[in-house]
Write a protein that holds these residues in place. Structure first.
Motif, PDB file in Angstrom:
ATOM      1  N   ILE A 194     -71.614  31.327 153.641  1.00 16.04           N
ATOM      2  CA  ILE A 194     -71.471  32.631 152.989  1.00 16.04           C
ATOM      3  C   ILE A 194     -70.383  33.394 153.727  1.00 16.04           C
ATOM      4  O   ILE A 194     -70.450  33.565 154.946  1.00 16.04           O
ATOM      5  N   GLY A 195     -69.376  33.863 152.997  1.00 14.71           N
ATOM      6  CA  GLY A 195     -68.295  34.617 153.624  1.00 14.71           C
ATOM      7  C   GLY A 195     -67.123  33.747 154.018  1.00 14.71           C
ATOM      8  O   GLY A 195     -67.176  32.504 153.936  1.00 14.71           O
ATOM      9  N   ILE A 208     -67.132  39.573 148.708  1.00 12.65           N
ATOM     10  CA  ILE A 208     -67.925  38.417 149.116  1.00 12.65           C
ATOM     11  C   ILE A 208     -69.299  38.448 148.454  1.00 12.65           C
ATOM     12  O   ILE A 208     -69.844  37.397 148.076  1.00 12.65           O
ATOM     13  N   TRP A 209     -69.859  39.636 148.282  1.00 14.63           N
ATOM     14  CA  TRP A 209     -71.136  39.728 147.570  1.00 14.63           C
ATOM     15  C   TRP A 209     -71.000  39.188 146.151  1.00 14.63           C
ATOM     16  O   TRP A 209     -71.833  38.405 145.700  1.00 14.63           O
ATOM     17  N   ALA A 215     -79.265  35.596 149.839  1.00 14.98           N
ATOM     18  CA  ALA A 215     -77.822  35.725 150.056  1.00 14.98           C
ATOM     19  C   ALA A 215     -77.270  37.052 149.563  1.00 14.98           C
ATOM     20  O   ALA A 215     -76.086  37.337 149.780  1.00 14.98           O
ATOM     21  N   ASN A 262     -75.265  31.861 147.087  1.00 18.60           N
ATOM     22  CA  ASN A 262     -75.081  30.699 147.963  1.00 18.60           C
ATOM     23  C   ASN A 262     -76.292  30.508 148.881  1.00 18.60           C
ATOM     24  O   ASN A 262     -76.186  30.502 150.111  1.00 18.60           O
ATOM     25  N   GLN A 278     -68.193  34.343 158.753  1.00 21.52           N
ATOM     26  CA  GLN A 278     -68.888  33.382 157.910  1.00 21.52           C
ATOM     27  C   GLN A 278     -70.317  33.205 158.423  1.00 21.52           C
ATOM     28  O   GLN A 278     -70.552  32.987 159.614  1.00 21.52           O
ATOM     29  N   ASP A 327     -70.423  35.175 146.667  1.00 21.22           N
ATOM     30  CA  ASP A 327     -71.340  34.301 147.404  1.00 21.22           C
ATOM     31  C   ASP A 327     -72.814  34.714 147.325  1.00 21.22           C
ATOM     32  O   ASP A 327     -73.644  34.144 148.037  1.00 21.22           O
ATOM     33  N   ARG A 328     -73.151  35.663 146.473  1.00 19.78           N
ATOM     34  CA  ARG A 328     -74.517  36.195 146.505  1.00 19.78           C
ATOM     35  C   ARG A 328     -75.576  35.196 146.059  1.00 19.78           C
ATOM     36  O   ARG A 328     -76.777  35.450 146.235  1.00 19.78           O
ATOM     37  N   SER A 373     -74.471  38.110 152.059  1.00 17.48           N
ATOM     38  CA  SER A 373     -73.080  38.060 151.606  1.00 17.48           C
ATOM     39  C   SER A 373     -72.382  39.402 151.802  1.00 17.48           C
ATOM     40  O   SER A 373     -71.212  39.452 152.208  1.00 17.48           O
TER      41      SER A 373
END
Length: 321
Positions: free
Chosen positions: A280-281, A236-237, A250, A243, A263, A240-241, A254
């Motif tokens: 995020i997530g 996820i990092w 983030a 976002n 999320q 979405d880092r 994330s």
């Protein structure tokens, strides 16, 4: 004992005592100076976008530079009078630059309010640690805000101060705190601070660029040690880092979202205006109050990893030098 000892002692004093109300805190003084200088610069410069930008630039330069010069002078003067006094001053300010226990305490108050008190009490508790409007948050919204704050502030309340004190001791760490305090007070994209707060916000983005990414990696490592999903945190990092409107916020959010399998982020109200922020997530499960405690376990573990890393790097540089 030197700087390594001062950093270690300051870190453990923060873990044990947090920020006692009886002890004057430099960030409080910084906040008063920011308010005072803002008033002066708004009177001195014309009430135009260019005037606001010039005033904001002057504030963003003066406060951290002044903090660095004054605190460095005090540290050098104290060490000149006696090495033990110099060590004590460094230790005190290293302690006050960190916020591990304070962050955990405040977020745990939100958890306690969610599980034992009313929703209004939980909203009030979370309003102490977030900038968004909290009066209409649901229990899930309160929980999400608290978890996001723990994750985001791990970067600017723990890793960044450790990063800068490792390089330049307490004076550089406090100069960073001046930058971060300015951003938290005036770094908003609203009508009042769109121009005046822009230099402080950009300076904070730059100061946090490396620490935020280091913080995310440390959070991922901590997730594996506390039984959370480290692989999910890394995935996820990576995804979405960015976002978030900020290039840094983030990063740890994330990693935390992936570690917990929940999320975070999404639309939020600030000063009566709805901001449509991306999520995020993955929404693998509903977020719950216990996620605040899980985030705190990762916070403590990642903070100890950050201390070990910074002390190790400082010792290595000193040995090679």
């Amino acid at each position: 004992m030197g700087l390594l000892g001062a950093i270690a002692c300051g870190f453990f004093l923060d873990l044990l005592l947090g920020d006692p109300a009886w002890l004057p805190h430099p960030v409080v003084l910084m906040g008063k100076i920011i308010v005072g200088l803002e008033g002066v610069f708004r009177r001195v410069f014309p009430a135009t976008p260019r005037g606001a930008l010039l005033g904001g630039m002057l504030l963003a330069g003066l406060l951290p530079l002044g903090t660095l010069v004054i605190t460095l002078g005090i540290c050098l003067g104290a060490a000149y009078l006696h090495p033990a006094l110099g060590f004590a001053v460094q230790t005190l300010w290293c302690w006050q630059a960190l916020a591990v226990k304070g962050l955990a305490q405040e977020s745990r108050r939100v958890y306690t309010a969610l599980t034992t008190d009313s929703l209004s009490a939980a909203r009030k508790a979370v309003s102490r640690i977030v900038g968004r409007d909290t009066q209409a948050l649901t229990p899930e919204g309160v929980t999400r805000a608290a978890v996001e704050t723990v994750a985001e502030n791990f970067a600017d309340g723990v890793v960044a101060p450790l990063f800068y004190m490792t390089i330049g001791g307490a004076p550089l760490a406090l100069a960073y705190k001046a930058i971060n305090t300015m951003d938290s007070m005036i770094g908003y994209k609203n009508e009042r601070y769109l121009y005046f707060g822009r230099p402080a916000a950009k300076l904070d983005d730059g100061a946090n660029y490396l620490p935020a990414r280091l913080a995310a990696l440390l959070w991922i490592a901590a997730a594996s040690l506390v039984g959370q999903d480290a692989k999910g945190a890394f995935r996820i990092w990576r995804r979405d880092r960015y976002n978030h409107p900020s290039p840094n916020s983030a990063q740890t959010e994330s990693a935390c979202a992936g570690a917990l399998g929940v999320q975070l982020a999404g639309p939020a109200w600030y000063f009566g205006t709805l901001y449509e922020k991306p999520t995020i997530g993955d929404n693998n499960r509903p977020i719950e109050a216990a996620d605040i405690l899980r985030a705190n376990r990762a916070l403590y573990t990642a903070s100890i990893l950050a201390l070990a890393l910074c002390l190790g790097l400082r010792a290595l540089v000193v040995a090679l030098w």
